[in-house]
Design a protein around this motif. Sequence first.
Motif, PDB file in Angstrom:
ATOM      1  N   GLY A  62      14.634  57.611   0.435  1.00  0.00           N
ATOM      2  CA  GLY A  62      13.342  57.417  -0.184  1.00  0.00           C
ATOM      3  C   GLY A  62      12.316  58.359   0.408  1.00  0.00           C
ATOM      4  O   GLY A  62      12.644  59.316   1.117  1.00  0.00           O
ATOM      5  N   ILE A  63      11.044  58.057   0.118  1.00  0.00           N
ATOM      6  CA  ILE A  63       9.924  58.870   0.590  1.00  0.00           C
ATOM      7  C   ILE A  63       8.945  57.955   1.313  1.00  0.00           C
ATOM      8  O   ILE A  63       8.528  56.925   0.775  1.00  0.00           O
ATOM      9  CB  ILE A  63       9.213  59.591  -0.572  1.00  0.00           C
ATOM     10  CG1 ILE A  63      10.208  60.473  -1.336  1.00  0.00           C
ATOM     11  CG2 ILE A  63       8.035  60.413  -0.061  1.00  0.00           C
ATOM     12  CD1 ILE A  63       9.631  61.116  -2.590  1.00  0.00           C
ATOM     13  N   ALA A  64       8.595  58.324   2.533  1.00  0.00           N
ATOM     14  CA  ALA A  64       7.622  57.574   3.332  1.00  0.00           C
ATOM     15  C   ALA A  64       6.369  58.413   3.465  1.00  0.00           C
ATOM     16  O   ALA A  64       6.445  59.603   3.779  1.00  0.00           O
ATOM     17  CB  ALA A  64       8.195  57.251   4.713  1.00  0.00           C
ATOM     18  N   ARG A 148       5.022  44.240  14.128  1.00  0.00           N
ATOM     19  CA  ARG A 148       4.714  44.555  12.735  1.00  0.00           C
ATOM     20  C   ARG A 148       3.264  45.001  12.605  1.00  0.00           C
ATOM     21  O   ARG A 148       2.376  44.466  13.250  1.00  0.00           O
ATOM     22  CB  ARG A 148       4.938  43.329  11.841  1.00  0.00           C
ATOM     23  CG  ARG A 148       6.390  42.889  11.769  1.00  0.00           C
ATOM     24  CD  ARG A 148       7.135  43.676  10.730  1.00  0.00           C
ATOM     25  NE  ARG A 148       8.542  43.298  10.640  1.00  0.00           N
ATOM     26  CZ  ARG A 148       9.340  43.654   9.638  1.00  0.00           C
ATOM     27  NH1 ARG A 148       8.874  44.374   8.652  1.00  0.00           N
ATOM     28  NH2 ARG A 148      10.605  43.294   9.642  1.00  0.00           N
ATOM     29  N   LEU A 149       3.055  45.953  11.729  1.00  0.00           N
ATOM     30  CA  LEU A 149       1.709  46.434  11.473  1.00  0.00           C
ATOM     31  C   LEU A 149       0.885  45.344  10.813  1.00  0.00           C
ATOM     32  O   LEU A 149       1.320  44.731   9.832  1.00  0.00           O
ATOM     33  CB  LEU A 149       1.792  47.656  10.555  1.00  0.00           C
ATOM     34  CG  LEU A 149       0.515  48.449  10.318  1.00  0.00           C
ATOM     35  CD1 LEU A 149       0.038  49.093  11.619  1.00  0.00           C
ATOM     36  CD2 LEU A 149       0.766  49.518   9.260  1.00  0.00           C
ATOM     37  N   TYR A 150      -0.299  45.072  11.377  1.00  0.00           N
ATOM     38  CA  TYR A 150      -1.205  44.115  10.742  1.00  0.00           C
ATOM     39  C   TYR A 150      -2.034  44.865   9.710  1.00  0.00           C
ATOM     40  O   TYR A 150      -2.780  45.781  10.039  1.00  0.00           O
ATOM     41  CB  TYR A 150      -2.114  43.442  11.765  1.00  0.00           C
ATOM     42  CG  TYR A 150      -3.108  42.510  11.099  1.00  0.00           C
ATOM     43  CD1 TYR A 150      -2.669  41.323  10.521  1.00  0.00           C
ATOM     44  CD2 TYR A 150      -4.456  42.841  11.002  1.00  0.00           C
ATOM     45  CE1 TYR A 150      -3.555  40.484   9.868  1.00  0.00           C
ATOM     46  CE2 TYR A 150      -5.345  42.000  10.358  1.00  0.00           C
ATOM     47  CZ  TYR A 150      -4.894  40.820   9.791  1.00  0.00           C
ATOM     48  OH  TYR A 150      -5.765  39.992   9.133  1.00  0.00           O
ATOM     49  N   GLN A 151      -1.912  44.458   8.442  1.00  0.00           N
ATOM     50  CA  GLN A 151      -2.560  45.188   7.350  1.00  0.00           C
ATOM     51  C   GLN A 151      -3.593  44.382   6.581  1.00  0.00           C
ATOM     52  O   GLN A 151      -4.339  44.947   5.781  1.00  0.00           O
ATOM     53  CB  GLN A 151      -1.488  45.688   6.366  1.00  0.00           C
ATOM     54  CG  GLN A 151      -0.549  46.702   7.000  1.00  0.00           C
ATOM     55  CD  GLN A 151       0.578  47.065   6.072  1.00  0.00           C
ATOM     56  OE1 GLN A 151       1.571  46.338   5.981  1.00  0.00           O
ATOM     57  NE2 GLN A 151       0.444  48.167   5.370  1.00  0.00           N
ATOM     58  N   GLY A 290       2.165  60.212  12.449  1.00  0.00           N
ATOM     59  CA  GLY A 290       2.052  59.653  11.105  1.00  0.00           C
ATOM     60  C   GLY A 290       3.365  59.663  10.357  1.00  0.00           C
ATOM     61  O   GLY A 290       3.744  58.674   9.714  1.00  0.00           O
ATOM     62  N   MET A 291       4.096  60.762  10.447  1.00  0.00           N
ATOM     63  CA  MET A 291       5.381  60.849   9.751  1.00  0.00           C
ATOM     64  C   MET A 291       6.394  59.869  10.336  1.00  0.00           C
ATOM     65  O   MET A 291       7.132  59.213   9.588  1.00  0.00           O
ATOM     66  CB  MET A 291       5.917  62.285   9.825  1.00  0.00           C
ATOM     67  CG  MET A 291       5.205  63.248   8.904  1.00  0.00           C
ATOM     68  SD  MET A 291       5.989  64.897   8.856  1.00  0.00           S
ATOM     69  CE  MET A 291       5.369  65.604  10.380  1.00  0.00           C
ATOM     70  N   ILE A 292       6.427  59.760  11.656  1.00  0.00           N
ATOM     71  CA  ILE A 292       7.356  58.827  12.290  1.00  0.00           C
ATOM     72  C   ILE A 292       6.992  57.384  11.945  1.00  0.00           C
ATOM     73  O   ILE A 292       7.852  56.560  11.618  1.00  0.00           O
ATOM     74  CB  ILE A 292       7.375  59.044  13.810  1.00  0.00           C
ATOM     75  CG1 ILE A 292       8.017  60.397  14.138  1.00  0.00           C
ATOM     76  CG2 ILE A 292       8.126  57.919  14.517  1.00  0.00           C
ATOM     77  CD1 ILE A 292       7.890  60.815  15.591  1.00  0.00           C
ATOM     78  N   GLY A 293       5.699  57.066  11.995  1.00  0.00           N
ATOM     79  CA  GLY A 293       5.247  55.710  11.683  1.00  0.00           C
ATOM     80  C   GLY A 293       5.485  55.333  10.235  1.00  0.00           C
ATOM     81  O   GLY A 293       5.860  54.194   9.930  1.00  0.00           O
ATOM     82  N   ALA A 294       5.279  56.281   9.319  1.00  0.00           N
ATOM     83  CA  ALA A 294       5.536  56.005   7.904  1.00  0.00           C
ATOM     84  C   ALA A 294       7.009  55.717   7.676  1.00  0.00           C
ATOM     85  O   ALA A 294       7.379  54.811   6.908  1.00  0.00           O
ATOM     86  CB  ALA A 294       5.089  57.194   7.048  1.00  0.00           C
ATOM     87  N   GLY A 295       7.877  56.464   8.364  1.00  0.00           N
ATOM     88  CA  GLY A 295       9.300  56.212   8.252  1.00  0.00           C
ATOM     89  C   GLY A 295       9.681  54.849   8.800  1.00  0.00           C
ATOM     90  O   GLY A 295      10.471  54.117   8.189  1.00  0.00           O
ATOM     91  N   TRP A 299      11.495  51.636   6.752  1.00  0.00           N
ATOM     92  CA  TRP A 299      12.717  50.948   7.157  1.00  0.00           C
ATOM     93  C   TRP A 299      12.465  49.469   7.491  1.00  0.00           C
ATOM     94  O   TRP A 299      13.305  48.626   7.238  1.00  0.00           O
ATOM     95  CB  TRP A 299      13.356  51.674   8.333  1.00  0.00           C
ATOM     96  CG  TRP A 299      14.053  52.931   7.907  1.00  0.00           C
ATOM     97  CD1 TRP A 299      14.935  53.075   6.874  1.00  0.00           C
ATOM     98  CD2 TRP A 299      13.915  54.230   8.485  1.00  0.00           C
ATOM     99  NE1 TRP A 299      15.359  54.391   6.767  1.00  0.00           N
ATOM    100  CE2 TRP A 299      14.760  55.115   7.751  1.00  0.00           C
ATOM    101  CE3 TRP A 299      13.185  54.756   9.551  1.00  0.00           C
ATOM    102  CZ2 TRP A 299      14.876  56.479   8.056  1.00  0.00           C
ATOM    103  CZ3 TRP A 299      13.295  56.105   9.858  1.00  0.00           C
ATOM    104  CH2 TRP A 299      14.138  56.944   9.107  1.00  0.00           C
ATOM    105  N   GLN A 300      11.304  49.161   8.058  1.00  0.00           N
ATOM    106  CA  GLN A 300      10.978  47.756   8.292  1.00  0.00           C
ATOM    107  C   GLN A 300      10.850  46.985   6.985  1.00  0.00           C
ATOM    108  O   GLN A 300      11.264  45.832   6.884  1.00  0.00           O
ATOM    109  CB  GLN A 300       9.649  47.651   9.066  1.00  0.00           C
ATOM    110  CG  GLN A 300       9.751  47.893  10.556  1.00  0.00           C
ATOM    111  CD  GLN A 300       8.450  47.543  11.259  1.00  0.00           C
ATOM    112  OE1 GLN A 300       7.457  47.142  10.648  1.00  0.00           O
ATOM    113  NE2 GLN A 300       8.437  47.707  12.568  1.00  0.00           N
ATOM    114  N   THR A 301      10.275  47.636   6.005  1.00  0.00           N
ATOM    115  CA  THR A 301      10.001  46.970   4.723  1.00  0.00           C
ATOM    116  C   THR A 301      11.281  46.789   3.919  1.00  0.00           C
ATOM    117  O   THR A 301      11.403  45.854   3.142  1.00  0.00           O
ATOM    118  CB  THR A 301       8.974  47.794   3.911  1.00  0.00           C
ATOM    119  OG1 THR A 301       7.818  48.008   4.723  1.00  0.00           O
ATOM    120  CG2 THR A 301       8.561  47.056   2.642  1.00  0.00           C
TER     121      THR A 301
END
Length: 302
Positions: A62-64, A148-151, A290-295, A299-301
């Motif tokens: 996919g794309i992150a 987990r990221l709090y959003q 940013g790229m590492i965190g988006a990835g 994967w968490q999602t």
Amino acid sequence: MLLSIDIGGTSAKMGFLTRHHTEIYGKREVPVDFDGYRTPIMETVLQAACDMLKECPEEPEGIAVSATGQIDDKTGTVIGTNGKIPHYEGVCIGGMLEERFHLRCMVINDANAAALGECAKGRAKGLKDVIMVTLGTGVGGGIVIGGRLYQGRRGIAGELGHFTLYQDGPKCTCGKRGCYESYASATALVRAAERETGEHGLSGREIFRRVQAGDGVLQKVLNLYLDDVAAGITGLVHIFSPEMVVIGGGISQQEKLLMAPLRRKVLDGCMPRFREGLQIERAVLGNDAGMIGAGEYFWQTH
């Protein structure tokens, strides 16, 4: 393997990321403001992503995406930018990428992605409760709770630059007054230094050089700046009780003149039980965060 993209206000960085490694393969960076944004950012990103995917060594999962602005995490849409970037607010980044490439796409804010990246592969690796504060042109950040990221309700929580530090403070770009960003950003440090010295065109690097050389006026400016930065972080510590506060931005590289005194001021300002075991450290992933965190979020999602 993912195609990971970090969309900023001046450039978009991208590369291929595998689940268990921090190395980003085939990194590429393209400017997005080359004609004053007359070409919409996403037009540039889509073309660069198309070129990248032609070189992907295997079928991507996919794309992150890590993107500047307030991002609705449910739809991957930019829902707020304070009007800073033309042709950007309202763009559905996730939808455009999925329609073009028929790959699952996840989009989060760039500062939130950086926080998650530092937890996954950076300074806060292995920790579950972390706050990241980035001191740059503005103040960004992210909050990680239980790994987990709090959003928040729409994916836009963690706007750490826009809580009020002083009610009678200057007007912020967001329209409020006295925002933390107005006092804690690297821009605020430069502005205060220019005000006190009467000089123009100062940079953060020059300020730290002159403080190191014994400039008393700029040392006073830096001390007051650090008081404000520490006050905001202390408040966040009392709200979230993290294991670590990670400081990002170029000025965080100043260990002796910034990190050491900031660490001391925050720990001195916290109530005793909150400072037990609390770590205040600088970020280490730099432009790859940013790229590492988006990835990691992808994967968490999934």
